[in-house]
Design a protein around this motif. Structure first.
Motif, short mmCIF file in Angstrom:
data_model
loop_
_atom_site.label_atom_id
_atom_site.label_comp_id
_atom_site.label_asym_id
_atom_site.label_seq_id
_atom_site.Cartn_x
_atom_site.Cartn_y
_atom_site.Cartn_z
N GLU A 53 0.94 -1.22 0.05
CA GLU A 53 0.17 0.12 -0.24
C GLU A 53 1.14 1.34 0.08
N PRO A 54 0.32 2.32 -0.53
CA PRO A 54 1.24 3.77 -0.56
C PRO A 54 1.81 3.96 0.67
N ASN A 55 3.07 4.35 0.96
CA ASN A 55 3.50 4.66 2.36
C ASN A 55 4.49 5.76 2.01
N VAL A 56 3.80 7.29 2.41
CA VAL A 56 4.65 8.43 1.92
C VAL A 56 5.65 8.44 2.72
N PHE A 57 5.80 8.17 3.87
CA PHE A 57 7.14 8.14 4.96
C PHE A 57 8.20 7.39 4.21
N ALA A 58 7.99 5.99 3.77
CA ALA A 58 8.99 5.40 3.18
C ALA A 58 9.50 5.86 1.78
N ARG A 59 8.49 6.37 1.18
CA ARG A 59 9.00 7.01 0.01
C ARG A 59 9.68 8.17 0.13
N GLY A 60 9.31 9.13 0.95
CA GLY A 60 9.88 10.70 1.04
C GLY A 60 11.00 10.91 1.63
N ILE A 61 11.36 10.00 2.74
CA ILE A 61 12.37 10.50 3.65
C ILE A 61 13.88 10.70 3.14
N LYS A 62 14.05 9.92 1.97
CA LYS A 62 15.30 10.00 1.55
C LYS A 62 15.18 10.81 -0.17
N ALA A 63 13.88 11.50 -0.26
CA ALA A 63 13.95 12.37 -1.53
C ALA A 63 14.29 13.55 -1.14
N ASN A 66 10.85 15.95 0.27
CA ASN A 66 10.12 14.88 0.73
C ASN A 66 9.12 15.46 1.63
N ARG A 67 8.97 16.98 1.83
CA ARG A 67 7.74 17.65 2.41
C ARG A 67 7.85 17.37 3.99
N PHE A 68 9.05 16.81 4.47
CA PHE A 68 8.93 16.62 6.02
C PHE A 68 9.63 17.69 6.68
N ILE A 69 9.12 18.14 7.71
CA ILE A 69 9.59 19.35 8.57
C ILE A 69 9.84 18.80 10.09
N GLY A 70 10.93 18.95 10.32
CA GLY A 70 11.26 18.36 11.78
C GLY A 70 10.91 19.27 12.80
N ILE A 71 10.26 18.84 13.84
CA ILE A 71 10.02 19.79 14.86
C ILE A 71 10.47 19.35 16.36
N ILE A 72 11.42 19.88 17.10
CA ILE A 72 11.98 19.51 18.25
C ILE A 72 11.43 20.22 19.49
N VAL A 73 10.77 19.74 20.25
CA VAL A 73 10.06 20.17 21.36
C VAL A 73 10.68 19.82 22.83
N SER A 119 18.63 15.72 10.49
CA SER A 119 19.60 16.23 9.36
C SER A 119 19.92 14.74 8.43
N ARG A 120 20.10 13.87 9.10
CA ARG A 120 20.47 12.41 8.33
C ARG A 120 19.18 11.88 7.68
N LEU A 121 17.99 12.19 8.29
CA LEU A 121 16.76 11.63 7.79
C LEU A 121 16.42 12.87 6.69
N ASN A 122 17.19 13.76 6.32
CA ASN A 122 17.17 14.55 5.18
C ASN A 122 15.76 15.36 5.12
N VAL A 123 15.07 15.95 6.31
CA VAL A 123 14.03 16.51 6.43
C VAL A 123 14.38 18.00 5.51
N GLU A 124 13.40 18.59 5.27
CA GLU A 124 13.34 19.93 4.41
C GLU A 124 13.85 20.99 5.13
N GLY A 125 13.27 21.10 6.57
CA GLY A 125 13.48 22.10 7.47
C GLY A 125 13.34 21.49 8.98
N ILE A 126 13.88 22.53 9.86
CA ILE A 126 13.57 22.10 11.19
C ILE A 126 13.21 23.21 12.22
N VAL A 127 12.10 22.92 12.86
CA VAL A 127 11.80 24.00 13.89
C VAL A 127 12.33 23.57 15.32
N VAL A 128 12.72 24.51 15.96
CA VAL A 128 13.23 23.88 17.53
C VAL A 128 12.52 24.79 18.42
#
Length: 332
Positions: A53-63, A66-73, A119-128
């Motif tokens: 089945e489609p899995n955007v996480f498996a697909r996108g994290i190395k692209a 990938n449209r992922f934004i990391g948020i550290i709280v 950073s290793r997951l190749n997210v597009e941006g990070i908010v802390v």
């Protein structure tokens, strides 16, 4: 290219064997590398037969995009953090981005470690949402190619969104001074937190000193429990006419300590805080406090990280406004 996940566990080796191709070919397929059309059809046939089945996480994290934004709280049980986080999360999703939220439990080393992990997951941006800025934070920003936005602390090496601590502190100090209080205790936090531990405290105390008010300060942490314990001991020997706490949560601790000692609020000792939590209006007496526009912070953070991704201009430091909430915990 479509991406899939398995509903039953299969290895790349098994997919390769069933497809009649090598493991490296299957790996290239999943990582959007080149494979011939005929080979692609073979692999897709196998994954279809095995109910992927489609899995955007498996697909996108190395692209690359990938449209992922990391948020550290720093925590998930803070009222302010949750308000910021919920608005930030919903706004990013409106923009079509997927938030990856990581909690550090106020552990700076874990915060740095998770910056590296994202950073290793190749997210597009990070908010802390930060509690302090260390040399390690600055070094990461300098060497990282990923846009990083800090909330709650100023990092000169990148972009920040902070509360207008200076003017909020001045307003609180002047309000208390004009009511005629002569003996004030300020309960602050560690100065490693530059915004709350230094600027908020200095702004309050400097304004009180302008009015020749006698001010003493002690240091607690952000917890109700620690502040209650600290003030329970302090108030056995001293009795200020007013206590100003760095946060509402700490003010709740101060009120508990006063109640335990049979000291009436505000008849004998007045109490004020910063935060403007909803519960601050429900306790008895209701708490005089300053509310920062935390929902706006979350929305502005989402808009700002998107602007950074799009290489649009952005002020290095953006300040969030506030409102003064005059309630019953201060005696006039």
């Amino acid at each position: 290219m479509r991406w899939y996940r398995m509903t039953k566990k299969m290895t790349i080796k098994e997919i390769a064997e069933l497809s009649g191709v090598g493991k490296s070919t299957v790996s290239r397929f999943f990582n959007n590398g080149y494979v011939s059309e005929s080979v692609r059809e073979k692999i897709e046939k196998i994954i279809t037969e095995n109910n992927y089945e489609p899995n955007v996480f498996a697909r996108g994290i190395k692209a690359k995009n990938n449209r992922f934004i990391g948020i550290i709280v720093p925590c998930l049980d803070s009222i302010i953090t949750s308000v910021i986080l919920m608005r930030l999360d919903s706004k990013l999703r409106e923009f079509g981005y997927i938030p990856l939220i990581i909690n550090t439990n106020h552990t700076v080393d874990l915060e740095i470690s998770n910056l590296e992990n994202l950073s290793r997951l190749n997210v597009e941006g990070i908010v802390v949402i930060a509690t302090e800025i260390t040399k390690e934070h600055k070094n990461f920003v300098k060497r990282s190619k990923i846009p990083v936005l800090f909330i709650g602390q100023i990092c000169k090496e990148t972009y920040s969104i902070v509360n207008d601590e200076e003017n909020a502190g001045k307003l609180m100090g002047e309000y208390i001074a004009k009511l005629g209080y002569k003996n004030v205790l300020y309960v602050g936090v560690n100065e490693t937190d530059e915004l709350v531990g230094v600027i908020r405290k200095k702004s309050v105390i400097d304004k009180l000193l302008d009015y020749k008010i006698n001010v003493e300060s002690i240091t607690s942490d952000f917890t109700l429990e620690k502040t209650e314990q600290l003030l329970y001991k302090y108030l056995k020997n001293k009795k200020p006419s007013c206590i100003i706490c760095a946060t509402d949560n700490m003010a709740f601790g101060a009120i508990k300590a006063l109640n335990s000692l049979g000291i009436n609020v505000p008849e004998e000792v007045s109490v004020a805080g910063f935060g403007g939590y909803k519960i601050s209006d429900l306790i008895v007496p209701s708490l005089t406090t300053i509310r920062f526009f935390n929902s706006l912070t979350g929305e502005l953070a989402a808009e700002s990280i998107i602007k950074l991704l799009n290489k649009e201009e952005l002020p290095k430091i953006q300040k969030i406004g506030f409102e003064f909430l005059e309630r019953k915990s201060i005696k006039k």
